[in-house]
Design a protein around this motif. Sequence first.
Motif, PDB file in Angstrom:
ATOM      1  N   GLY A 292       0.981  -1.139  -0.122  1.00 53.17           N
ATOM      2  CA  GLY A 292       0.034  -0.092  -0.011  1.00 53.17           C
ATOM      3  C   GLY A 292       0.798   1.240  -0.131  1.00 53.17           C
ATOM      4  N   VAL A 293       0.402   2.378  -0.718  1.00 53.77           N
ATOM      5  CA  VAL A 293       1.226   3.560  -0.724  1.00 53.77           C
ATOM      6  C   VAL A 293       0.430   4.606  -0.503  1.00 53.77           C
ATOM      7  N   VAL A 294       0.589   5.452   0.642  1.00 56.36           N
ATOM      8  CA  VAL A 294      -0.038   6.934   0.720  1.00 56.36           C
ATOM      9  C   VAL A 294       0.872   8.017   0.417  1.00 56.36           C
ATOM     10  N   GLN A 295       0.810   8.953  -0.568  1.00 59.60           N
ATOM     11  CA  GLN A 295       1.603   9.919  -0.693  1.00 59.60           C
ATOM     12  C   GLN A 295       0.856  11.281  -0.045  1.00 59.60           C
ATOM     13  N   PHE A 296       1.724  11.789   0.810  1.00 59.88           N
ATOM     14  CA  PHE A 296       0.905  12.781   2.004  1.00 59.88           C
ATOM     15  C   PHE A 296       1.115  14.054   1.255  1.00 59.88           C
ATOM     16  N   ILE A 297       2.186  14.402   0.426  1.00 58.95           N
ATOM     17  CA  ILE A 297       2.411  16.007   0.090  1.00 58.95           C
ATOM     18  C   ILE A 297       2.112  15.764  -1.510  1.00 58.95           C
ATOM     19  N   LYS A 298       2.945  14.953  -2.230  1.00 60.78           N
ATOM     20  CA  LYS A 298       2.738  14.959  -3.673  1.00 60.78           C
ATOM     21  C   LYS A 298       1.297  14.870  -4.107  1.00 60.78           C
ATOM     22  N   GLY A 299       1.174  16.025  -5.201  1.00 58.16           N
ATOM     23  CA  GLY A 299      -0.252  16.023  -5.639  1.00 58.16           C
ATOM     24  C   GLY A 299      -0.442  15.070  -6.877  1.00 58.16           C
ATOM     25  N   ALA A 300      -1.246  15.436  -7.801  1.00 59.68           N
ATOM     26  CA  ALA A 300      -1.809  14.678  -8.798  1.00 59.68           C
ATOM     27  C   ALA A 300      -0.508  14.512 -10.233  1.00 59.68           C
TER      28      ALA A 300
ATOM     29  N   LEU B 249      -2.035  -5.813  -6.576  1.00 59.42           N
ATOM     30  CA  LEU B 249      -0.855  -6.141  -5.459  1.00 59.42           C
ATOM     31  C   LEU B 249      -0.631  -4.783  -5.007  1.00 59.42           C
ATOM     32  N   VAL B 250      -0.889  -3.545  -5.727  1.00 55.15           N
ATOM     33  CA  VAL B 250      -0.538  -2.274  -5.495  1.00 55.15           C
ATOM     34  C   VAL B 250      -1.828  -1.443  -5.040  1.00 55.15           C
ATOM     35  N   ALA B 251      -2.035  -1.082  -3.797  1.00 51.17           N
ATOM     36  CA  ALA B 251      -2.779   0.020  -3.289  1.00 51.17           C
ATOM     37  C   ALA B 251      -2.299   1.167  -3.328  1.00 51.17           C
ATOM     38  N   TRP B 252      -2.518   2.322  -4.385  1.00 53.35           N
ATOM     39  CA  TRP B 252      -1.869   3.455  -4.669  1.00 53.35           C
ATOM     40  C   TRP B 252      -2.798   4.813  -4.155  1.00 53.35           C
ATOM     41  N   HIS B 253      -2.607   5.568  -3.313  1.00 54.62           N
ATOM     42  CA  HIS B 253      -3.405   6.591  -2.918  1.00 54.62           C
ATOM     43  C   HIS B 253      -2.348   8.044  -2.983  1.00 54.62           C
ATOM     44  N   THR B 254      -2.890   8.637  -3.797  1.00 54.01           N
ATOM     45  CA  THR B 254      -1.906   9.991  -3.856  1.00 54.01           C
ATOM     46  C   THR B 254      -3.030  10.963  -2.989  1.00 54.01           C
ATOM     47  N   MET B 255      -2.632  11.370  -1.787  1.00 55.55           N
ATOM     48  CA  MET B 255      -3.618  12.205  -1.251  1.00 55.55           C
ATOM     49  C   MET B 255      -3.229  13.576  -0.931  1.00 55.55           C
ATOM     50  N   GLY B 256      -1.972  13.932  -1.563  1.00 56.84           N
ATOM     51  CA  GLY B 256      -1.443  15.441  -1.252  1.00 56.84           C
ATOM     52  C   GLY B 256      -2.283  16.287  -2.242  1.00 56.84           C
ATOM     53  N   GLU B 257      -1.767  17.440  -2.133  1.00 54.91           N
ATOM     54  CA  GLU B 257      -2.422  18.714  -2.915  1.00 54.91           C
ATOM     55  C   GLU B 257      -1.265  19.224  -3.562  1.00 54.91           C
ATOM     56  N   GLY B 258       0.112  18.812  -3.462  1.00 55.61           N
ATOM     57  CA  GLY B 258       1.123  19.484  -3.862  1.00 55.61           C
ATOM     58  C   GLY B 258       1.882  19.945  -2.642  1.00 55.61           C
ATOM     59  N   PHE B 259       3.155  20.651  -2.830  1.00 54.37           N
ATOM     60  CA  PHE B 259       3.841  21.248  -2.071  1.00 54.37           C
ATOM     61  C   PHE B 259       3.122  22.472  -1.364  1.00 54.37           C
ATOM     62  N   THR B 260       3.382  22.862  -0.257  1.00 56.17           N
ATOM     63  CA  THR B 260       2.968  23.946   0.562  1.00 56.17           C
ATOM     64  C   THR B 260       2.718  25.225  -0.154  1.00 56.17           C
ATOM     65  N   TRP B 261       3.867  25.353  -0.768  1.00 57.78           N
ATOM     66  CA  TRP B 261       3.940  26.613  -1.581  1.00 57.78           C
ATOM     67  C   TRP B 261       3.121  26.767  -2.876  1.00 57.78           C
ATOM     68  N   GLU B 262       2.734  25.720  -3.207  1.00 60.91           N
ATOM     69  CA  GLU B 262       1.919  25.627  -4.416  1.00 60.91           C
ATOM     70  C   GLU B 262       0.519  25.900  -3.976  1.00 60.91           C
ATOM     71  N   THR B 263       0.031  25.098  -2.928  1.00 57.88           N
ATOM     72  CA  THR B 263      -1.532  25.333  -2.383  1.00 57.88           C
ATOM     73  C   THR B 263      -1.709  26.845  -1.853  1.00 57.88           C
ATOM     74  N   GLN B 264      -0.579  27.145  -1.013  1.00 57.10           N
ATOM     75  CA  GLN B 264      -0.756  28.319  -0.348  1.00 57.10           C
ATOM     76  C   GLN B 264      -2.084  28.404   0.536  1.00 57.10           C
ATOM     77  N   ASP B 265      -2.335  27.253   0.909  1.00 58.12           N
ATOM     78  CA  ASP B 265      -3.749  27.140   1.774  1.00 58.12           C
ATOM     79  C   ASP B 265      -3.670  26.335   2.731  1.00 58.12           C
ATOM     80  N   LEU B 266      -3.539  26.929   4.116  1.00 59.96           N
ATOM     81  CA  LEU B 266      -3.039  25.797   5.190  1.00 59.96           C
ATOM     82  C   LEU B 266      -4.231  25.005   5.421  1.00 59.96           C
ATOM     83  N   GLU B 267      -5.238  25.298   5.486  1.00 58.18           N
ATOM     84  CA  GLU B 267      -6.333  24.622   5.902  1.00 58.18           C
ATOM     85  C   GLU B 267      -6.611  23.466   4.963  1.00 58.18           C
TER      86      GLU B 267
END
Lengths: 207, 207
Positions: free
Chosen positions: B69-77, B92-110
Amino acid sequence: MSDERKIDVREAERHRAKMEKRKAVQDAEVAGKTVEKGLLIVNTGPGKGKSTAAFGLALRMLGYGRRVGVVQFIKGAWHSGEQDALSRFGDLVAWHTMGEGFTWETQDLERDIAAAQAAWAKAQELMADPTISLVVLDELNIALRYDYIDLERVVAALKGRREGLHVVVTGRNARPAMVEAADLVTEMGATKHHFAVGVKAQKGIEF
Amino acid sequence: MSDERKIDVREAERHRAKMEKRKAVQDAEVAGKTVEKGLLIVNTGPGKGKSTAAFGLALRMLGYGRRVGVVQFIKGAWHSGEQDALSRFGDLVAWHTMGEGFTWETQDLERDIAAAQAAWAKAQELMADPTISLVVLDELNIALRYDYIDLERVVAALKGRREGLHVVVTGRNARPAMVEAADLVTEMGATKHHFAVGVKAQKGIEF
């Protein structure tokens, strides 16, 4: 969620302003990087992850349908998960296990030297193959450390690699000339290791 | 080969005797390691290879037909080679990209916090799934560094993972509590980095 962090409007705005500045810095940095080149990558140091990261890089390259060559300089015929997994990619992977096992297993210097030299011949063949984008030279540093193959000759061939070819060299104790020739050197440091507390090598983790 | 090293009989025998002793030491060491356990592995430090080695480990595990299983916390789409490559392994692979991109890309803390918390919920789900042998929590250290999710809670869940489950956590600046909880910590040090000399991120190498 109960562990949700509360953000007030001012904190959100401070964050946004800070990240806006950071993005400007980041964008300028990215814009300043314009060179594309085949890299000589060295993964060394006493920690875990040198070969593993090299195979991770192979995986990444395979994701783009590019061909990868692998030469294992030390590891012998024993079974490894990564080899089986990469066999799924068929002709995209040229895999050559050329080692005879660890030096304390063979106990035969002449045989070790012959194996390392055959491995280096195979490495040169893969590096010359224009269909290959990445060559992994697994544990080459070990063969160089014991002078099984000539350092100067190897470094000259790596420096003279064809344009666009990426090469990853792994193994502890990279020689200074290798570090000097490389574009990217990562030292894997063993901050904490499970072997030190009696955990054995496990399937899927160490092999 | 012209660079062949000449070995005389005495050198060969000295080598054999030395390697025989070394093998005895090595065998005793291996015999002393008897524990099998699911490891908490942390790849941290400023160097390259943290996520790459985690995906290399995933590859190794997949070679034995075990689920990952893979969870990506920061990397976005954005597109990555490793994701495409691992898609070859189907279920065999459960892949989950859950990030929205780097913090300086989103600029949205919430938004960053919400994404990290959703990623952590997904991570817990994968860790509970008995069909999975290895869970990669990519860039979890970043989410913890910025307090997007609660450190104590995360470390407790990792420590309380089910028997036999291996978890790999990546990202710079691993928190001391994470290092303390881990079985294996590798610090990737950037001895030399091609970004510093203007080389840009390249397909198959950085993404």
